[in-house]
Design a protein around this motif. Structure first.
Motif, PDB file in Angstrom:
ATOM      1  N   TYR A   1      45.775  52.272  46.063  1.00  0.00           N
ATOM      2  CA  TYR A   1      45.063  52.779  44.885  1.00  0.00           C
ATOM      3  C   TYR A   1      46.054  52.954  43.742  1.00  0.00           C
ATOM      4  O   TYR A   1      47.197  53.361  43.953  1.00  0.00           O
ATOM      5  CB  TYR A   1      44.382  54.106  45.217  1.00  0.00           C
ATOM      6  N   HIS A   2      45.583  52.637  42.552  1.00  0.00           N
ATOM      7  CA  HIS A   2      46.445  52.647  41.378  1.00  0.00           C
ATOM      8  C   HIS A   2      45.788  53.434  40.252  1.00  0.00           C
ATOM      9  O   HIS A   2      44.585  53.279  40.004  1.00  0.00           O
ATOM     10  CB  HIS A   2      46.685  51.217  40.876  1.00  0.00           C
ATOM     11  N   HIS A   3      46.591  54.237  39.583  1.00  0.00           N
ATOM     12  CA  HIS A   3      46.117  54.916  38.381  1.00  0.00           C
ATOM     13  C   HIS A   3      46.331  53.973  37.203  1.00  0.00           C
ATOM     14  O   HIS A   3      47.411  53.928  36.616  1.00  0.00           O
ATOM     15  CB  HIS A   3      46.903  56.224  38.196  1.00  0.00           C
ATOM     16  N   ARG A   4      45.297  53.185  36.913  1.00  0.00           N
ATOM     17  CA  ARG A   4      45.401  52.184  35.845  1.00  0.00           C
ATOM     18  C   ARG A   4      44.057  52.014  35.155  1.00  0.00           C
ATOM     19  O   ARG A   4      43.030  52.455  35.647  1.00  0.00           O
ATOM     20  CB  ARG A   4      45.818  50.821  36.407  1.00  0.00           C
ATOM     21  N   ASN A   5      44.108  51.294  34.042  1.00  0.00           N
ATOM     22  CA  ASN A   5      42.894  50.942  33.310  1.00  0.00           C
ATOM     23  C   ASN A   5      42.353  49.640  33.892  1.00  0.00           C
ATOM     24  O   ASN A   5      43.072  48.642  33.941  1.00  0.00           O
ATOM     25  CB  ASN A   5      43.265  50.766  31.832  1.00  0.00           C
ATOM     26  N   MET A   6      41.089  49.633  34.312  1.00  0.00           N
ATOM     27  CA  MET A   6      40.550  48.413  34.939  1.00  0.00           C
ATOM     28  C   MET A   6      40.398  47.260  33.957  1.00  0.00           C
ATOM     29  O   MET A   6      40.171  46.123  34.368  1.00  0.00           O
ATOM     30  CB  MET A   6      39.214  48.697  35.631  1.00  0.00           C
ATOM     31  N   LEU A   7      40.534  47.530  32.666  1.00  0.00           N
ATOM     32  CA  LEU A   7      40.461  46.445  31.679  1.00  0.00           C
ATOM     33  C   LEU A   7      41.797  45.741  31.535  1.00  0.00           C
ATOM     34  O   LEU A   7      41.882  44.671  30.927  1.00  0.00           O
ATOM     35  CB  LEU A   7      40.041  46.998  30.304  1.00  0.00           C
ATOM     36  N   ASP A   8      42.830  46.348  32.056  1.00  0.00           N
ATOM     37  CA  ASP A   8      44.181  45.852  31.818  1.00  0.00           C
ATOM     38  C   ASP A   8      45.044  46.300  32.994  1.00  0.00           C
ATOM     39  O   ASP A   8      45.909  47.147  32.863  1.00  0.00           O
ATOM     40  CB  ASP A   8      44.683  46.476  30.495  1.00  0.00           C
TER      41      ASP A   8
ATOM     42  N   ALA B   1      36.400  39.684  31.616  1.00  0.00           N
ATOM     43  CA  ALA B   1      37.591  38.853  31.378  1.00  0.00           C
ATOM     44  C   ALA B   1      38.685  39.227  32.385  1.00  0.00           C
ATOM     45  O   ALA B   1      39.385  38.349  32.920  1.00  0.00           O
ATOM     46  CB  ALA B   1      38.089  39.034  29.950  1.00  0.00           C
ATOM     47  N   GLU B   2      38.817  40.514  32.672  1.00  0.00           N
ATOM     48  CA  GLU B   2      39.850  40.942  33.628  1.00  0.00           C
ATOM     49  C   GLU B   2      39.471  40.520  35.053  1.00  0.00           C
ATOM     50  O   GLU B   2      40.334  40.052  35.812  1.00  0.00           O
ATOM     51  CB  GLU B   2      40.063  42.465  33.540  1.00  0.00           C
ATOM     52  N   HIS B   3      38.193  40.637  35.421  1.00  0.00           N
ATOM     53  CA  HIS B   3      37.779  40.163  36.744  1.00  0.00           C
ATOM     54  C   HIS B   3      38.020  38.651  36.863  1.00  0.00           C
ATOM     55  O   HIS B   3      38.516  38.175  37.887  1.00  0.00           O
ATOM     56  CB  HIS B   3      36.303  40.469  37.011  1.00  0.00           C
ATOM     57  N   ALA B   4      37.655  37.892  35.809  1.00  0.00           N
ATOM     58  CA  ALA B   4      37.826  36.430  35.853  1.00  0.00           C
ATOM     59  C   ALA B   4      39.305  36.070  35.972  1.00  0.00           C
ATOM     60  O   ALA B   4      39.667  35.095  36.633  1.00  0.00           O
ATOM     61  CB  ALA B   4      37.219  35.798  34.610  1.00  0.00           C
ATOM     62  N   ARG B   5      40.151  36.861  35.349  1.00  0.00           N
ATOM     63  CA  ARG B   5      41.602  36.603  35.454  1.00  0.00           C
ATOM     64  C   ARG B   5      42.092  36.877  36.880  1.00  0.00           C
ATOM     65  O   ARG B   5      42.884  36.104  37.434  1.00  0.00           O
ATOM     66  CB  ARG B   5      42.363  37.510  34.458  1.00  0.00           C
ATOM     67  N   LEU B   6      41.623  37.962  37.478  1.00  0.00           N
ATOM     68  CA  LEU B   6      42.124  38.354  38.806  1.00  0.00           C
ATOM     69  C   LEU B   6      41.554  37.496  39.931  1.00  0.00           C
ATOM     70  O   LEU B   6      42.239  37.242  40.931  1.00  0.00           O
ATOM     71  CB  LEU B   6      41.790  39.831  39.076  1.00  0.00           C
TER      72      LEU B   6
END
Ligand code: SAM
Length: 292
Positions: A150-157, A184-189
């Protein structure tokens, strides 16, 4: 905090997340609703979403007040877990070598469900530092922390690696962000042919605009519920092609009916959800899409 040139003359600070996102993080860092914690304690699977399927109404007839309370709590948890399993079922087939991305992961239950089902690696991301820490501790207790992180991050970036994921999802977390940025972030990942799944409340375009109830839900959770149409437009713009769409609205009603009766768990938004579903202004939707 990063900096950016101002007209090429000096650097001005740019926050790494917006003021709105700070408020969302504050909300989830402070959140300790019994409906989220008491249900999760039953089997250490913490879901922060609603539930689907027919309820066992006999729990309401239980004469002993303490037993009744426990049975209602367990039944609501069963319905929430059914939703997590439904979503996980649309991610596969997956194997132990696959990686999945859980966007807006809350206290982590969805990633654990996916891992237990497929043996896959999972990366959960939440904007709440407290949630990420809690979820990480749960993974350590289960001894699955080598594969579930788990990561404390922004799901957009997210900063996670491009094309590394076979499947990804949002379970009730897409209403906190702009859909084009999210997809866009899902498509990148996701790798080509990867699967994306979302379960979300959305407002019904045929109703017109957001109803009073939808606006009340937005105010309650500090979110911005999108219209149904926005999901398909934004997916089409971001290489995500729907393969399965399911209207879960009717299946979502028993959960809210039962939760309304759970005096030890109510948060005050129960009647608003029921009215929104019944007056046709709000829908509960599952969309599965392929990354092309
Ligand atoms: C209703 S909870 C759902 C949690 C989880 N998906 C589940 O099913 O249990 C919404 C989640 O979205 C997360 N969230 C909202 N905006 C976010 C953002 N920009 N980046 C990462 N997480 C975000 C919140 O921190 C919270 O964990």
């Amino acid at each position: 905090m990063t900096t950016t040139p101002d007209a090429g003359t000096r650097n001005v600070p740019v926050p790494t997340q917006s003021t709105y996102q700070n408020r969302v993080a504050d909300y989830w860092n402070a959140e300790e609703n019994p409906v989220n914690l008491e249900l999760g304690r039953i089997d250490d699977l913490y879901h922060h979403h609603y539930g689907i399927g027919e309820a066992d109404w006999s729990v309401l007839d239980e004469p002993d007040a303490g037993v009744r309370r426990d049975r209602i709590t367990a039944e609501l948890h069963r319905l929430e877990h059914a939703q997590a399993e439904l979503l996980a079922g649309h991610l596969g087939p997956l194997g132990p070598a696959d990686r999945v991305f859980d966007a807006g992961c809350g206290r982590g239950g969805g990633s654990v469900v996916a891992h237990l089902r497929y043996g896959c690696h999972a990366d959960g991301v939440t904007i709440s530092a407290k949630q990420a820490e809690f979820a990480g501790e749960q993974a350590r207790k289960r001894d699955i922390d080598a594969k579930v992180r788990y990561h404390h991050r922004n799901m957009l970036d997210t900063g996670l690696p491009s094309g590394a994921y076979t499947a990804s999802w949002n379970n009730e977390s897409s209403m906190y962000v702009e859909l084009d940025l999210l997809f866009a972030e899902h498509a990148r990942l996701l790798r080509r042919g990867g699967r994306y799944v979302v379960i979300t409340g959305c407002y019904n375009d045929t109703y017109g605009q957001a109803s009073r109830e939808v606006s009340l839900i937005n105010a309650h959770y500090i979110c911005d519920i999108h219209p149904r149409s926005a999901y398909f437009r934004a997916m089409a713009r971001n290489r995500l092609v729907p393969v399965h769409v399911e209207d879960l609205t009717a299946a979502a009603v028993p959960y809210w009916e039962l939760r309304k009766e759970a005096q030890h768990l109510v948060t005050g938004i129960e009647e608003t959800f029921l009215t929104a579903y019944r007056n046709g202004s709000f829908q509960y939707l599952l969309i599965a899409a392929d990354r092309v």
